[in-house]
Structure formats: structure tokens, C-alpha cells
Design a protein around this motif. Sequence first.
Motif, PDB file in Angstrom:
ATOM      1  N   SER A   1      -6.626   7.920  -4.955  1.00 18.50           N
ATOM      2  CA  SER A   1      -7.507   6.435  -4.664  1.00 18.50           C
ATOM      3  C   SER A   1      -6.741   5.307  -5.637  1.00 18.50           C
ATOM      4  O   SER A   1      -7.146   4.258  -5.306  1.00 18.50           O
ATOM      5  CB  SER A   1      -8.776   6.869  -5.318  1.00 18.50           C
ATOM      6  OG  SER A   1      -9.020   7.095  -6.494  1.00 18.50           O
TER       7      SER A   1
ATOM      8  N   SER B   1      -9.037   2.388  -4.391  1.00 17.60           N
ATOM      9  CA  SER B   1      -9.831   2.295  -3.317  1.00 17.60           C
ATOM     10  C   SER B   1     -10.637   3.659  -3.129  1.00 17.60           C
ATOM     11  O   SER B   1     -10.111   4.843  -3.274  1.00 17.60           O
ATOM     12  CB  SER B   1      -8.940   2.290  -1.738  1.00 17.60           C
ATOM     13  OG  SER B   1      -8.099   0.800  -1.907  1.00 17.60           O
ATOM     14  N   ASP B   2     -11.995   3.718  -3.140  1.00 20.12           N
ATOM     15  CA  ASP B   2     -12.698   4.691  -3.298  1.00 20.12           C
ATOM     16  C   ASP B   2     -13.493   4.918  -2.047  1.00 20.12           C
ATOM     17  O   ASP B   2     -14.081   4.002  -1.414  1.00 20.12           O
ATOM     18  CB  ASP B   2     -13.797   3.988  -4.384  1.00 20.12           C
ATOM     19  CG  ASP B   2     -14.441   5.029  -5.200  1.00 20.12           C
ATOM     20  OD1 ASP B   2     -14.095   5.580  -6.238  1.00 20.12           O
ATOM     21  OD2 ASP B   2     -15.544   5.919  -4.440  1.00 20.12           O
TER      22      ASP B   2
ATOM     23  N   THR C   1      -4.153   2.681  -5.357  1.00 17.19           N
ATOM     24  CA  THR C   1      -3.617   2.264  -3.985  1.00 17.19           C
ATOM     25  C   THR C   1      -2.894   0.915  -4.286  1.00 17.19           C
ATOM     26  O   THR C   1      -1.779   0.712  -3.418  1.00 17.19           O
ATOM     27  CB  THR C   1      -4.667   1.832  -3.036  1.00 17.19           C
ATOM     28  OG1 THR C   1      -5.732   0.917  -3.498  1.00 17.19           O
ATOM     29  CG2 THR C   1      -5.437   3.128  -2.383  1.00 17.19           C
TER      30      THR C   1
ATOM     31  N   GLN D   1     -11.740   3.721   6.704  1.00 18.83           N
ATOM     32  CA  GLN D   1     -11.831   2.506   5.707  1.00 18.83           C
ATOM     33  C   GLN D   1     -12.413   3.010   4.200  1.00 18.83           C
ATOM     34  O   GLN D   1     -13.343   3.777   4.341  1.00 18.83           O
ATOM     35  CB  GLN D   1     -13.106   1.743   6.129  1.00 18.83           C
ATOM     36  CG  GLN D   1     -12.411   0.789   7.367  1.00 18.83           C
ATOM     37  CD  GLN D   1     -11.459  -0.367   6.996  1.00 18.83           C
ATOM     38  OE1 GLN D   1     -11.152  -0.456   5.725  1.00 18.83           O
ATOM     39  NE2 GLN D   1     -11.051  -1.209   8.096  1.00 18.83           N
ATOM     40  N   PRO D   2     -11.980   3.057   3.061  1.00 18.40           N
ATOM     41  CA  PRO D   2     -12.377   3.193   1.965  1.00 18.40           C
ATOM     42  C   PRO D   2     -13.928   2.454   1.775  1.00 18.40           C
ATOM     43  O   PRO D   2     -13.806   1.454   2.385  1.00 18.40           O
ATOM     44  CB  PRO D   2     -11.473   2.422   0.854  1.00 18.40           C
ATOM     45  CG  PRO D   2     -10.250   1.966   1.590  1.00 18.40           C
ATOM     46  CD  PRO D   2     -10.639   1.849   3.134  1.00 18.40           C
TER      47      PRO D   2
ATOM     48  N   GLU E   1      -5.135  -1.543  -8.370  1.00 17.68           N
ATOM     49  CA  GLU E   1      -6.080  -1.413  -7.308  1.00 17.68           C
ATOM     50  C   GLU E   1      -6.222  -0.130  -7.104  1.00 17.68           C
ATOM     51  O   GLU E   1      -5.605   0.836  -6.770  1.00 17.68           O
ATOM     52  CB  GLU E   1      -5.595  -2.157  -5.997  1.00 17.68           C
ATOM     53  CG  GLU E   1      -6.795  -2.255  -5.099  1.00 17.68           C
ATOM     54  CD  GLU E   1      -6.323  -2.624  -3.737  1.00 17.68           C
ATOM     55  OE1 GLU E   1      -6.865  -3.850  -3.299  1.00 17.68           O
ATOM     56  OE2 GLU E   1      -5.436  -1.918  -3.133  1.00 17.68           O
TER      57      GLU E   1
ATOM     58  N   GLN F   1       0.609  -1.155   0.038  1.00 21.27           N
ATOM     59  CA  GLN F   1       0.095   0.296   0.071  1.00 21.27           C
ATOM     60  C   GLN F   1       0.906   1.405   0.032  1.00 21.27           C
ATOM     61  O   GLN F   1       0.404   2.330   0.445  1.00 21.27           O
ATOM     62  CB  GLN F   1      -0.844  -0.089   1.057  1.00 21.27           C
ATOM     63  CG  GLN F   1      -1.849  -1.047   1.358  1.00 21.27           C
ATOM     64  CD  GLN F   1      -3.006  -1.102   0.527  1.00 21.27           C
ATOM     65  OE1 GLN F   1      -3.888  -0.236   0.433  1.00 21.27           O
ATOM     66  NE2 GLN F   1      -3.280  -2.121  -0.437  1.00 21.27           N
TER      67      GLN F   1
ATOM     68  N   SER G   1     -13.149  -1.257  -2.869  1.00 18.11           N
ATOM     69  CA  SER G   1     -12.065  -1.261  -3.514  1.00 18.11           C
ATOM     70  C   SER G   1     -12.057  -2.094  -4.739  1.00 18.11           C
ATOM     71  O   SER G   1     -12.922  -2.998  -4.935  1.00 18.11           O
ATOM     72  CB  SER G   1     -10.910  -2.103  -2.796  1.00 18.11           C
ATOM     73  OG  SER G   1     -10.225  -1.284  -1.738  1.00 18.11           O
TER      74      SER G   1
END
Lengths: 470, 470
Positions: free
Chosen positions: B249, B287-288, B251, B218-219, B285, B155, B222
Motif C-alpha cells: 500500500s 493507498s489504502d 504507492t 480503486q483504493p 503516499e 506509481q 490515499s
Amino acid sequence: MNPAAGVIDAFGLVVGTANVLTEGDLSAYEIDWRKRYRGRALAVVRPGSTAEVAAVVRLCAAHGVGLVAQGGNTGMVGGSVPDGSGTQVLLNLTRLNRVRAIDVANLTLTADAGCVLQAVQEAAAAQGLLFPLSLAAEGSCTVGGNLATNAGGTQVLRYGNTRELCLGLEVVTAAGEVWNGLSGLRKDNTGYALRDLFIGSEGTLGVITAATLKLYPQPAASTTALAALPSLESAVGLLQLAQARLGSSLTGFEVMGEYSLGLLRAHFPQLVQPLPPAPWTVLLEQSDSEGADHARTLFEALLETALERGLISDAAVAGSIEQSRAMWRLRESIPLAQSLEGLNIKHDISLPVSAITRFVTDTDVALLKAFPGVRLVNFGHLGDGNLHYNVQAPPGDDAAAFLRQHEPAVNALVYDAVDAHGGSFSAEHGIGALKRDELAQRKSPVALKLMRAIKQALDPQNIMNPGRVL
Amino acid sequence: MNPAAGVIDAFGLVVGTANVLTEGDLSAYEIDWRKRYRGRALAVVRPGSTAEVAAVVRLCAAHGVGLVAQGGNTGMVGGSVPDGSGTQVLLNLTRLNRVRAIDVANLTLTADAGCVLQAVQEAAAAQGLLFPLSLAAEGSCTVGGNLATNAGGTQVLRYGNTRELCLGLEVVTAAGEVWNGLSGLRKDNTGYALRDLFIGSEGTLGVITAATLKLYPQPAASTTALAALPSLESAVGLLQLAQARLGSSLTGFEVMGEYSLGLLRAHFPQLVQPLPPAPWTVLLEQSDSEGADHARTLFEALLETALERGLISDAAVAGSIEQSRAMWRLRESIPLAQSLEGLNIKHDISLPVSAITRFVTDTDVALLKAFPGVRLVNFGHLGDGNLHYNVQAPPGDDAAAFLRQHEPAVNALVYDAVDAHGGSFSAEHGIGALKRDELAQRKSPVALKLMRAIKQALDPQNIMNPGRVL
């Protein structure tokens, strides 16, 4: 011939006599911009390359002469002007002002220490990229000074302090050797964090001569909003909500107490305040990688939820770049309005976000009890836990007299409260000369012992910015 | 009575005799998990508190005994097991395993050094928050070890290395004093960066006993995708496009060479590869903070543009969490497939992203010329410029014999090329015992001099993890 003359002549051989200044008006170099420190330099030396910096440091080491590195001379704590002894060399780095390289694919830029911050921002923007460090002095401060003081500014919430924006350094050590650590690597676990040790050491361990900095893609759009809040506790709640909803696209979260906005109404009536007075006002900024419509939609949904939950009582979203700038201008005009209102005692403090409400409530009460009538100018980067928590003399008092009489006691009260709440007495301005005694008193003895051991190891002659920090 | 017996008895008085191990099978403490280092400890000491750690260190200092701090013993470079002399104390910290506090509003968590990384992740998740450090050993490595080695993981692109995830430390110094630097502050410019100096110093300057770590919301969702690419240059182009479109975003951005995926087909035929073979495959990846639909829409638009521009030849977006996990499993199974194929020479290197294509092209050619028939297993965290660039013996060769004969020459060729391209020979694993000679040879003499001065200043007796790093 006095011994100093020999070293001054030697400086001339290294940097050219035109770049060794000993006569005439040197106040631009010798007086800090807040005019709290008026020093006198043995000589102002203006090297034109890293090799010249190294040669100057070697001369200082050979002659046991102290040196003070200076960039834009915009520091807040008297860390970049010589003391009054006339024995310290003022090493001005503003001739080292090239952007050496931009690596678009690697998202890095390498610049000399004397580059003005704004020049670095512009060089990045010319490639469609962002160097996010932004602060009031950006038109004159230099990246070397930003690094030496680990400057903060308005984008820390998303991008971190200057420390987090730096990948590599070039440093001239106290022995006059050049450490080339100009790496553009995101990962490099080969030994001790020398980079981080020099960053924030305020010129006391070595002279930073260049840096490799992180760049970012330019956001597609930015949106700004103001929100009115019933309490500081609500501001903390709004911050949590905004962080959860916007993630890392939340780039600004500034808080302003009602008294601060009142000062704006009094001194800058031409600045429109879109919201009616409320106990607290927050400025939020979102930087969006998609576009303006997306940003606005997200922002409005966030504020609607905050209204429903009673966290905010009112809000205004900027409808244009001009409106957005006007909102920021409110925030940025507070320090000047405060000066127009009169002298005041400034505190650049940080606290855990969870402790801010209690700290402000308790410390407001304690200050008003100890110094009846004082006015509390409270604003800052709430998203980073950083408050400018300033104290103004009671209305009608002679502010200068109030400061002379009460400044030490006000500081002691505020900093004791900061300590009690797990905070810091210098969030983003550093130590310099101004807070050196505070550091000696308030930092843990173990930390001080470690720092002194490091200082002794890297600068055994104590020639690097002597009298600052430690 | 030998002099060691006295100090061992004294350890027993401090931590209890049950926590001083000198007999029986101590291999779990004395042998590193890769089984490259088999040491012998004077004693294994298992303190139960920071005060006990400090007392043990004071005893070691008084007796001039070296000590090796150990967490989960999952390090990659032999930095956390004793040497073979039988004179070093193995200080195992796994009894210090409490999460001391979580501060939800401040987004911080304070944990003992011996906390297993996964326990920290879970404690954060229980509050709806994210501790983003994630790596293969997370079920057994400890946060103290993560900090001591400045661990990287999957990450880093978004959240940085362990260094960037730490706000404060508690450290026992070589003098056996406790530095309480457990600050939860985002901004604190009060002196030298002691925190950063201890992070990544691999136990050679002090023993980290606790840390205050950053948490994130926390997103909301993902999404993962695989993309097939014609060249490594296209992968760099796709990275730039993805960074511009997705901002923070994005990641994850992992690259896998075709030979790596071929090893998966050979050794793990049950793992479905959704795309047909291509020279390079990238795992992305996102993360939204909004939700799954938003993430998928953005992702598909990105991949469409990449297709139009010819950066990618094909792509598959995960339609479910299971599909997403299956994509990650491909990436994560490469090291094992590689082991099943036979012994190989591992390189954990980093490069400026802009130099990666040229480095790989040139070094592939040079290796194949110098060692005809070798196979190049190339995969890694392209977004961080971090490659696992491994070399496998030619097919049919005795791999062990090949390594014995050629490992030093292969390393020299690869690391020389890394140096020439401005890279690092240890991106995320550190130095330990394994790369100590490499550090002495490849780090600049000025950097080594600074590091040695710091080591001498903070650990003058050289009792902290002696023989590692420097």
C-alpha cells in the motif's frame, strides 16, 4: 576416432573429465520426471562456472552440436531432456548453485541459475525477506528453469509470474559470449527488453546462468479461508469483491470443483474438509502487513458481505497456521488424488476471468456429449484465470486405452474452445517438445514468423535446445 | 514526377488525402515539445485504423521509405519526430483514439495506441477502476507512446512501469503485417515475449496500434505525508521501514534535496512548505483498501517509529485531499522552478537503492571539484531508485555558455559514476535520438550485438524509426 569423441575430450578440458558423463546410468539427466520423454545424450556436461558454460557453448557452436540446458529437470513439457538421437549435449547447470549476493536495502538477490528455488526462498527468509515464487517442485527445481519457462505457481495473483520477479540476467549466447545483464534496477530504459526475451524462451535463445531477483518484505501475517459456492459465476463475483476489499493483500484465490474434492474424500479420507460438499469451493489467502488480528477481521468482514450477497453459502477461516496448512493441503493434494483415480488428460489453460464461466459451462457440455461419461477434474488459480482443466476416462473404462484413442480429439475440443474464448493452451508450463505442434498450429502466423526470425537471428546454427518451442 | 510523389499519392488513397499533410505549418508534428529536435517530414500521414497503418507501412516498405510513429509528441529524447532530411514519413496515430473495450471482471481495458493516457484513466474510473499509470504529460501523451518508451511516472513503486501494466499488444510489423496479440491473460507461456520486445523499443521494431492494459480496484483512500530527514541515508532507511510496515500500500516515495526546495521558496513563494528546511525531504503516499482513518492511523504509527529511530526529524500528514495535493504540487513544481532558475543539465538516472547514498555523496564531491560552484538539483522517485540528478551552472554564470562548454564533460562524469555504481543512464525516458551515442558507448558490446541482430531480423530494411535507439 569419431568426430564426437573430439568434442567430448574438449569438454573434459573445460569442465574436468569428472564432469563429463557418457557412461553408466544417466537416466536422471535423460528422462524427464513425468517419464514421457526418454532421451539419449551425446554427453552430460556439468560446468562449474559461467565461463565454463560459455566455453562449452563455443565448442558446441564450433562443432555444430546441439545442447539442452537442464536445471532440476522438473519441467512439464519435455523441454530439458535431450532427444533420442544421441547427438545433443545435456548441459546440466546444478553445479552453478551459489546465492551470489543479497542486497537488503535494494530488495534484490542474485543467484546462479542452478540454485534450487527453495534455497533462494531460504536465503531471502534468513534476511527477513520474501522471495514469493512458490510451486510444487520448489525443493528441486532451479531458478534458471523457473526463468526459462516463466514459471507461475501459487502467488501470481499478487506478485506475478517469474518474469515479473526478475530484474536482471546473465546469459551465455549461442555464440558462447556472456551477456552480463545482472542489473538490480527497477527502471532501466536503455534498449530492447533482452531480459524478457530470454525469460520464457526455454533455452532456445541462450543459456541463463544467473539472475537478479526481486525480494519483498515478509508479510506480518497470513490468513486462509475456504468458502463454499453455488456456482463458478459466484466464484468470479467473490474474486471481484475480494480484490476490491483486500487490494494487493489478496495473495491466493484457488478454485476447486466438487468432483475434485470428491476425489480427495475417496483417496485421502484422512484430509478433513471443513465445509460440506458444494458445487465449488474457493481457497482464499490474505497476506497482511499489519498482523493476524487485522487480517482475520478483514477476512471475516469480506466473507460476511459475500454471504449476504449470496455469493457464498458457507465459509471457514483458518484459526491457526496448522489449519491454514491443512486448507492448502486440500488444494495441493488434488493432482495426486487424480493420479490415484487413474490416467487423465491434463490441460494447463488460461482464460480472461470474465470468460471462465461460459468456457467451463460450454466445454463441459461439449466434452460430455462427445465422450459420454468422462469426468471433469477442474481446479486451479482462478485469480490468474488459470485452470487445470483435466479429463478423466469414464468410470470403469480402461484409462490407458481411452487416452490412446481419444487424447488428440479431447485436446482439439478443449483447445478449440480455449481459442474461441480468447484463452491460452499453455498458461504456466510452456511449450517444450510436448506442445510444439500445438504452437505451430494455434499461434498466429505473424507471431510465428516473428519468433522464427528472432530464433534465426540469435541462434543461426540452431544449436540451442533444438526441436523445442519452434 | 519525383519518386516521392508517387508514394505520397498512394498514402492519400489509403488514408484519404485530407490525412496526408505535406504543406503549411507542420511544426506540431515535426518539432519535439522540448524544442531540441526540429525535423522535416516527407509527409505527415494520419491513419484511421490498424488496417490503414498496415497499408501505410507496406507502402513505406515497398518504397524503402523510413517512418516515425508519433502519439502525443511528448517524448523526452527526440524519438518521435522525423530527422531533417525530409525523407521520413511521420505516422501520427492520434486518430486511433478509441477505448475499444473494458472488461470489468477481468480487470482489463483495450485501447487504441492513440488514446490519450488521461482518457484511459477516465474510462477506467468511470467503472470504479484504476489505471495507475500517471505522469506529468498524461493530458496529452498517448498509451502507444507510453508503451513504446516503457514510461515510468509516479506509481511505479506499487504498480510497475508501463511494461508491467500491459497484457497484450496489437502491432504492425515492418513488413506491414498485423500481429494481433491483444490478450487479456495474466498467464500465457506460448512462445517468445514478443509483447515485451515491442514495449520499450521506441518504434524501431514495429508500430504498436492497440494494447490490452491491466486495471485495478480503486483504493478506498490515499494519504500523503512529508517528512524531514537529516541525510539521504535516512531516506533509504525510511523507505525500508515504510515498505515493511505498509507493504504494497506504499504507492509513492519521492525525495527532494534541500536545494530543490530552496528553488521553490525562491520562485514559488506562494507554495506553503509545511516543514522547516532540512537536508532532505521525503513525500510518502499510501493507498489504502480500507479507508481514510485506517490509512492515517498506519501512517502516523510509521512516522512515530521513524522519529523514535532518528530517521526523520519532523513530519506532517495531510489532513485533507487539498493538503495532499499541495504536497504533491511541491514535488511537481521542482522542474519548473529549476527552469526559472536557468538552463541546466538533466540526468534521468537509476541506481540500486543501496548505492544511492554513496553515488550522490561521491558524485556531488566530484562535480564540485571539477566544476566549482555548480548547483545540484536532486529529486526523484527514490522508491524506484530513480533520481533526476541535474546540474545547474554556478550562480551568476551565463548558463547557456556553461552548458555549451561543459555539458559533455558533466554528462561523462555523471554517467561514469552511474556505471561505476551499477546504475542506468536512462531510467524512464528511453534512448531516442538524444542518447543513441550514449547507448553505443555504454551498453555492453554483447547486448548491442543482440539488439542489432534483433533489429536486423525484424526490420531488415531499417524503415522503422531509423536513426533512433541503435
